[in-house]
Design an enzyme around this catalytic site. Structure first.
Site, PDB file in Angstrom:
ATOM      1  N   THR A 198      -5.984   7.669   6.770  1.00  0.00           N
ATOM      2  CA  THR A 198      -5.915   6.592   5.796  1.00  0.00           C
ATOM      3  C   THR A 198      -7.359   6.222   5.442  1.00  0.00           C
ATOM      4  OG1 THR A 198      -5.859   4.917   7.550  1.00  0.00           O
ATOM      5  CG2 THR A 198      -3.742   5.652   6.703  1.00  0.00           C
ATOM      6  N   GLY A 199      -7.509   5.479   4.363  1.00  0.00           N
ATOM      7  CA  GLY A 199      -8.855   5.077   3.970  1.00  0.00           C
ATOM      8  C   GLY A 199      -9.280   5.762   2.688  1.00  0.00           C
ATOM      9  N   SER A 234       0.805  -1.216   0.000  1.00  0.00           N
ATOM     10  CA  SER A 234       0.000   0.000   0.000  1.00  0.00           C
ATOM     11  C   SER A 234       0.839   1.267   0.000  1.00  0.00           C
ATOM     12  CB  SER A 234      -0.918   0.013   1.223  1.00  0.00           C
ATOM     13  OG  SER A 234      -0.165   0.171   2.404  1.00  0.00           O
ATOM     14  N   THR A 250       1.805   7.011   0.337  1.00  0.00           N
ATOM     15  CA  THR A 250       0.927   5.929  -0.102  1.00  0.00           C
ATOM     16  C   THR A 250       1.114   5.609  -1.578  1.00  0.00           C
ATOM     17  OG1 THR A 250      -1.415   5.245  -0.150  1.00  0.00           O
ATOM     18  CG2 THR A 250      -0.946   7.482  -0.844  1.00  0.00           C
ATOM     19  N   ARG A 299      -5.030   9.517 -10.970  1.00  0.00           N
ATOM     20  CA  ARG A 299      -5.836   9.801  -9.771  1.00  0.00           C
ATOM     21  C   ARG A 299      -4.943  10.283  -8.620  1.00  0.00           C
ATOM     22  NH1 ARG A 299      -6.044   7.413  -4.269  1.00  0.00           N
ATOM     23  NH2 ARG A 299      -8.153   7.710  -3.519  1.00  0.00           N
ATOM     24  N   VAL A 300      -5.331  11.383  -8.010  1.00  0.00           N
ATOM     25  CA  VAL A 300      -4.633  11.876  -6.826  1.00  0.00           C
ATOM     26  C   VAL A 300      -5.547  11.658  -5.634  1.00  0.00           C
ATOM     27  CG1 VAL A 300      -3.684  13.923  -5.698  1.00  0.00           C
ATOM     28  CG2 VAL A 300      -3.351  13.596  -8.152  1.00  0.00           C
ATOM     29  N   GLY A 301      -5.020  11.020  -4.610  1.00  0.00           N
ATOM     30  CA  GLY A 301      -5.816  10.773  -3.411  1.00  0.00           C
ATOM     31  C   GLY A 301      -5.697  11.907  -2.414  1.00  0.00           C
ATOM     32  N   THR A 306      -1.950   3.004   3.498  1.00  0.00           N
ATOM     33  CA  THR A 306      -1.209   4.261   3.505  1.00  0.00           C
ATOM     34  C   THR A 306      -0.494   4.259   4.826  1.00  0.00           C
ATOM     35  OG1 THR A 306      -2.877   5.479   2.239  1.00  0.00           O
ATOM     36  CG2 THR A 306      -1.546   6.781   3.717  1.00  0.00           C
TER      37      THR A 306
HETATM   38  N1  ASP Z   1      -6.070   7.413   1.576  1.00  0.00           N
HETATM   39  C1  ASP Z   1      -5.416   6.718   0.507  1.00  0.00           C
HETATM   40  C2  ASP Z   1      -5.911   7.224  -0.794  1.00  0.00           C
HETATM   41  O1  ASP Z   1      -7.093   7.459  -0.919  1.00  0.00           O
HETATM   42  C3  ASP Z   1      -5.596   5.241   0.511  1.00  0.00           C
HETATM   43  C4  ASP Z   1      -5.518   4.543   1.818  1.00  0.00           C
HETATM   44  O2  ASP Z   1      -5.286   5.130   2.840  1.00  0.00           O
HETATM   45  O3  ASP Z   1      -5.704   3.337   1.816  1.00  0.00           O
HETATM   46  O4  ASP Z   1      -5.122   7.314  -1.706  1.00  0.00           O
END
Ligand code: ASP
Length: 362
Positions: free
Chosen positions: A263-264, A92, A230, A240-242, A212
């Site tokens: 995270t998430g 991840s 991450t 794609r930008v998170g 992450t």
């Molecule tokens: N927050 C991260 C994202 O959306 C992914 C993750 O934390 O699992 O890129």
């Protein structure tokens, strides 16, 4: 990053005399602290503190060891998460991270430095194993905050980073499995009505992996810094930008208040800028845990389209938040939980802290 703009805390400095207790506990089973108190065993102890998402149990110890040796919090948290970035088995983050839909590893990272208020980030950077180090260089060696894609890679190369193949065999095989089992539930949405529930990704953890690492710390001088790094959502749309590289979303810190990170599902966080929200709630007096729960509730209230809701109108995805404040308190929360934990370390060693949950499944 220089350490000149420090707010000095004599008692923190006294603690520096304490030898690296953290190192002594490295590898031992971490203690678990109840979220009910949302405080550390040394509540309000005037000492350094590090928190991280759960995958950072070694990172918090590394960061604490460096801080006890006199390192600035920013240097310490970046060195801490580097352990996970270079770990090929963490799919991840960094090297070995799950690739995008085309099989290309694109990484996001951001850092924030409390004493100067400066931030740096890179998004969609390819071929660079340590995006958090590049984000730190953006902070230190540019007058910008965010570099993306090829520009971010060129900047890293300019500073001597090698361009490497980050796609491990394990991550490539994951991608091939995903590619061979594509359903109509992906991120490319056909024309649809907001009430259409059967559309888009189903965020079933077994089908789509997330992950992450976030890490924040208070150093011996009482300065706070944060990092989040991450590979983002597995098999994301290229480009794609998170939330991770977006200041205020994936992380935020204010030297006078505290720090938060997440995270998430990044999209939910991008729409609410929840890490900034958490720091502002702590500024108004919320404990870290209460502020994190507030952010979870904000995301829940904010989520309105059917394909992101369960049968009871609650989000069908998860987001976790982690926070610490200048009083030496830590806390975290997630939308869906019950068993979640995050990693922390103080001068006595590393331990796990329960994440509070907005909703639990029976
Ligand atoms: N927050 C991260 C994202 O959306 C992914 C993750 O934390 O699992 O890129």
């Amino acid at each position: 990053m220089g350490q000149s703009t420090t707010k000095s805390r004599r008692d923190f400095l006294k603690k520096s005399a304490v030898a690296s207790v953290a190192a002594a506990t490295l590898g031992s089973a971490p203690r678990v602290v109840s979220a009910a108190s949302s405080v550390l065993p040394n509540k309000k102890a005037d000492g350094p503190l590090v928190i991280s998402s759960r995958n950072g149990q070694q990172s918090v110890l590394k960061a604490m060891e460096l801080i006890q040796g006199g390192a600035d919090a920013l240097e310490a948290v970046v060195a801490g998460v580097n352990l996970v970035e270079e770990d090929p088995n963490d799919t991840s983050v960094g090297y070995g991270g799950a690739p995008n839909a085309l099989g290309i590893v694109q990484l996001d990272a951001a850092v924030m430095h409390g004493p100067t208020g400066r931030a740096g980030s890179v998004a969609c950077i390819e071929g660079i194993k340590y995006p958090s180090k590049v984000a730190k260089l953006v902070l230190e060696r540019t007058d910008h905050v965010n570099l993306v894609g090829k520009g971010a890679q060129d900047f890293a190369v300019m500073h001597g980073f090698p361009v490497e193949n980050l796609l491990t065999e394990q991550a490539r095989e994951m991608w091939v499995r995903w590619r061979e089992n594509l359903s109509n539930r992906d991120e490319y949405l056909p024309p649809h009505d907001p009430s259409d529930a059967i559309i888009g990704s189903d965020y079933v953890p077994q089908k789509r992996s997330w992950g992450t690492i976030h890490c924040s710390a208070i150093d011996l001088a009482g300065n706070i810094s944060s990092v989040t790094t991450t590979s983002g959502m597995a098999f994301k749309i290229p480009g794609r930008v998170g939330d991770s590289p977006i200041i205020g979303a994936g992380l935020y810190c204010d030297n006078e208040v505290g720090a938060a990170g997440s995270t998430g599902r990044g999209e939910a966080n991008l729409e609410t800028l929840a890490s900034f929200l958490i720091v502002e709630r702590m500024r108004e007096g919320d404990s870290p845990e209460a502020a994190c729960l507030f952010a979870c509730k904000r995301i829940s209230d904010h989520t309105k389209v059917a394909h992101l809701l369960d049968e009871n109108g609650r989000p069908n995805f998860n987001v976790q938040f982690y926070a610490l404040n200048t009083a030496g308190e830590v806390g975290g929360a997630e939308i869906w939980g019950g068993n979640g934990k995050f990693a922390a370390a103080n001068s006595e060693g590393g331990f796990l802290v329960d994440l509070a949950a907005l909703y639990t499944r029976d």
